[in-house]
Motif scaffolding. Structure first.
Motif, mmCIF file in Angstrom:
data_model
loop_
_atom_site.group_PDB
_atom_site.id
_atom_site.type_symbol
_atom_site.label_atom_id
_atom_site.label_comp_id
_atom_site.label_asym_id
_atom_site.label_seq_id
_atom_site.Cartn_x
_atom_site.Cartn_y
_atom_site.Cartn_z
ATOM 1 N N GLU A 1 -39.182 79.649 -14.233
ATOM 2 C CA GLU A 1 -38.591 79.304 -12.916
ATOM 3 C C GLU A 1 -39.353 80.140 -11.800
ATOM 4 O OE1 GLU A 1 -34.487 78.561 -10.553
ATOM 5 O OE2 GLU A 1 -34.591 79.390 -12.418
ATOM 6 N N PHE B 1 -42.954 79.551 -10.977
ATOM 7 C CA PHE B 1 -43.101 78.268 -10.193
ATOM 8 C C PHE B 1 -42.709 78.746 -8.947
ATOM 9 C CE2 PHE B 1 -40.610 74.969 -8.132
ATOM 10 C CZ PHE B 1 -41.480 73.739 -7.873
ATOM 11 N N ARG B 2 -41.767 79.288 -8.503
ATOM 12 C CA ARG B 2 -41.190 79.534 -7.252
ATOM 13 C C ARG B 2 -42.314 80.479 -6.323
ATOM 14 N NH1 ARG B 2 -35.851 78.716 -5.821
ATOM 15 N NH2 ARG B 2 -36.827 79.048 -3.796
ATOM 16 N N ALA C 1 -37.388 75.010 -2.472
ATOM 17 C CA ALA C 1 -37.483 74.028 -3.823
ATOM 18 C C ALA C 1 -36.686 72.716 -3.372
ATOM 19 C CB ALA C 1 -36.923 74.586 -4.993
ATOM 20 N N SER D 1 -34.412 74.419 -10.460
ATOM 21 C CA SER D 1 -35.458 74.084 -11.367
ATOM 22 C C SER D 1 -34.465 73.868 -12.749
ATOM 23 C CB SER D 1 -36.177 75.249 -11.356
ATOM 24 O OG SER D 1 -37.070 75.220 -10.395
ATOM 25 N N CYS E 1 -35.296 74.622 -16.597
ATOM 26 C CA CYS E 1 -36.611 75.067 -17.691
ATOM 27 C C CYS E 1 -35.876 75.229 -18.655
ATOM 28 C CB CYS E 1 -37.171 76.435 -16.917
ATOM 29 S SG CYS E 1 -37.802 76.557 -15.236
ATOM 30 N N ASN F 1 -30.903 78.788 -17.393
ATOM 31 C CA ASN F 1 -32.375 79.013 -17.590
ATOM 32 C C ASN F 1 -32.439 80.339 -17.757
ATOM 33 O OD1 ASN F 1 -33.418 76.432 -16.727
ATOM 34 N ND2 ASN F 1 -33.858 77.282 -14.661
ATOM 35 N N HIS G 1 -39.728 71.226 -18.228
ATOM 36 C CA HIS G 1 -39.820 71.817 -17.095
ATOM 37 C C HIS G 1 -39.562 70.780 -16.130
ATOM 38 C CE1 HIS G 1 -41.779 76.120 -18.285
ATOM 39 N NE2 HIS G 1 -40.472 75.831 -18.956
ATOM 40 N N ASP G 2 -38.498 70.819 -15.270
ATOM 41 C CA ASP G 2 -38.335 69.780 -14.338
ATOM 42 C C ASP G 2 -38.262 70.476 -13.006
ATOM 43 O OD1 ASP G 2 -37.274 67.992 -12.368
ATOM 44 O OD2 ASP G 2 -36.359 66.835 -14.016
ATOM 45 N N MET G 3 -39.222 70.563 -12.109
ATOM 46 C CA MET G 3 -39.268 71.685 -10.905
ATOM 47 C C MET G 3 -40.025 70.777 -9.842
ATOM 48 S SD MET G 3 -40.378 75.142 -12.748
ATOM 49 C CE MET G 3 -41.437 74.601 -13.715
ATOM 50 N N ASP H 1 -40.623 65.878 -7.133
ATOM 51 C CA ASP H 1 -39.913 65.997 -8.329
ATOM 52 C C ASP H 1 -40.699 65.574 -9.559
ATOM 53 O OD1 ASP H 1 -37.647 65.958 -10.447
ATOM 54 O OD2 ASP H 1 -36.486 64.391 -9.074
ATOM 55 N N THR I 1 -41.694 66.586 -13.754
ATOM 56 C CA THR I 1 -41.497 67.260 -15.138
ATOM 57 C C THR I 1 -42.468 67.060 -16.021
ATOM 58 O OG1 THR I 1 -39.223 66.265 -14.893
ATOM 59 C CG2 THR I 1 -39.694 66.912 -17.098
#
Length: 309
Positions: free
Chosen positions: A14, A17-18, A30, A34, A36, A54, A66-68, A78, A80
């Motif tokens: 997470e 990603f950020r 975001a 997230s 994760c 997470n 991973h859905d972010m 959105d 994944t």
């Protein structure tokens, strides 16, 4: 995906990603918290919230879901991805993943103005059930067809959520159900979780996110002695999938005049995922899965980014 490996923690994925979304692409916010999830946690549909933050250790042999999504210029995204932490799908993971990817292919292939979103959802369930039949979890009996099993709502045991939702200024955007103007929400398992049942129209933007999960309490309910679904399930083989987790693939797709355009350019096929996990370059020079309609896949990004991630 490249940075997520065994013996790291979900929250590190997470954080990566950020960092990448903001540092390299200017997306400060975001769109949502997230998800994760690794291993069995991938069967928790909205894992990653305060009650499940997470915080798990990523283990060798497990799948990561991973859905972010970043928010950029006021619009949400959105996405994944599901991939093996160690870089290579094992045989069971490969089969389940391929079933979900087949569902993605079928739905994207049928999307165009005039198509009912409920029909897309059922088509996705049907593809997943076909794979579960091959794996022996689902049994065809009494002369039933896959379509019959879909109508019996057997697919909702393995995909209890809706196929997707409208997306725009909000990740789960408004307009899914409009009184007197759109089909009403179903009360049936799986279908009742659809965030819209609308007929697709040109310029709609919607997520396509089929999934297959092995959620113990749903499996136990379906195997209960009084369940009408029990005779179509192999209890012995289903037990082997306890703790498997789940697979989801989610793309953001715009409906066009005669089809659709997939805005998401993540690795999707098994070959693509394993290529990237092995350190291969992405995006590719050639599109090997044109049926996913990723029209921008091989274009240079309009944003300045880094190849490291």
């Amino acid at each position: 995906m490249i940075q997520t490996n065994p013996n790291t923690y979900e929250y590190q994925a997470e954080a990566t990603f950020r960092y990448v979304a903001y540092y390299h692409y200017g997306a400060r916010l975001a769109g949502y918290t997230s998800i994760c999830a690794c291993g069995p946690s991938a069967a928790v549909l909205h894992y990653g919230h305060a009650g499940a933050p997470n915080d798990g250790l990523i283990k060798e042999g497990s799948l990561c879901l991973h859905d972010m999504g970043a928010e950029y210029f006021g619009y949400g995204s959105d996405v994944t991805c599901t991939f093996p932490a160690g870089g290579v799908f094992d045989p069971r993971q490969r089969e389940v993943y391929e079933g979900v990817l087949n569902a993605q292919r079928v739905v994207i292939g049928m999307m165009k103005p005039g198509v009912a979103w409920t029909d897309c959802h059922k088509a996705a369930e049907g593809e997943i059930l076909k794979k579960l039949i091959q794996l022996g979890l689902v049994i065809i009996t009494d002369g039933k067809s896959v379509e019959d099993l879909v109508e019996m709502r057997l697919g909702a045991v393995f995909m209890p959520h809706g196929l997707g939702h409208l997306i725009g200024v909000d990740t789960h955007d408004v307009g899914g159900y409009l009184e007197g103007r759109t089909p009403e929400r179903s009360e049936l398992p799986g279908l009742k979780s659809l965030r819209t049942a609308r007929i697709l129209e040109k310029d709609m933007t919607i997520t396509v996110e089929p999934g297959c999960y092995f959620i113990k309490h749903l499996m136990d309910e379906a195997l209960h002695v009084d369940s009408p679904l029990k005779s179509y399930l192999s209890e012995e083989i289903m037990e082997q999938y306890h703790g498997f987790g789940g697979v989801r693939i989610e793309d953001v797709v715009a409906v066009t005049e005669d089809g659709c355009d997939n805005y998401t350019i993540c690795p999707r096929t098994i070959e693509e995922v394993e290529h990237v996990k092995a350190g291969g370059k992405w995006p590719p020079m050639k599109d090997a899965a044109k049926e996913l309609k990723r029209s921008r896949l091989c274009e240079a990004s309009p944003l300045t980014g880094s190849d490291e991630f």
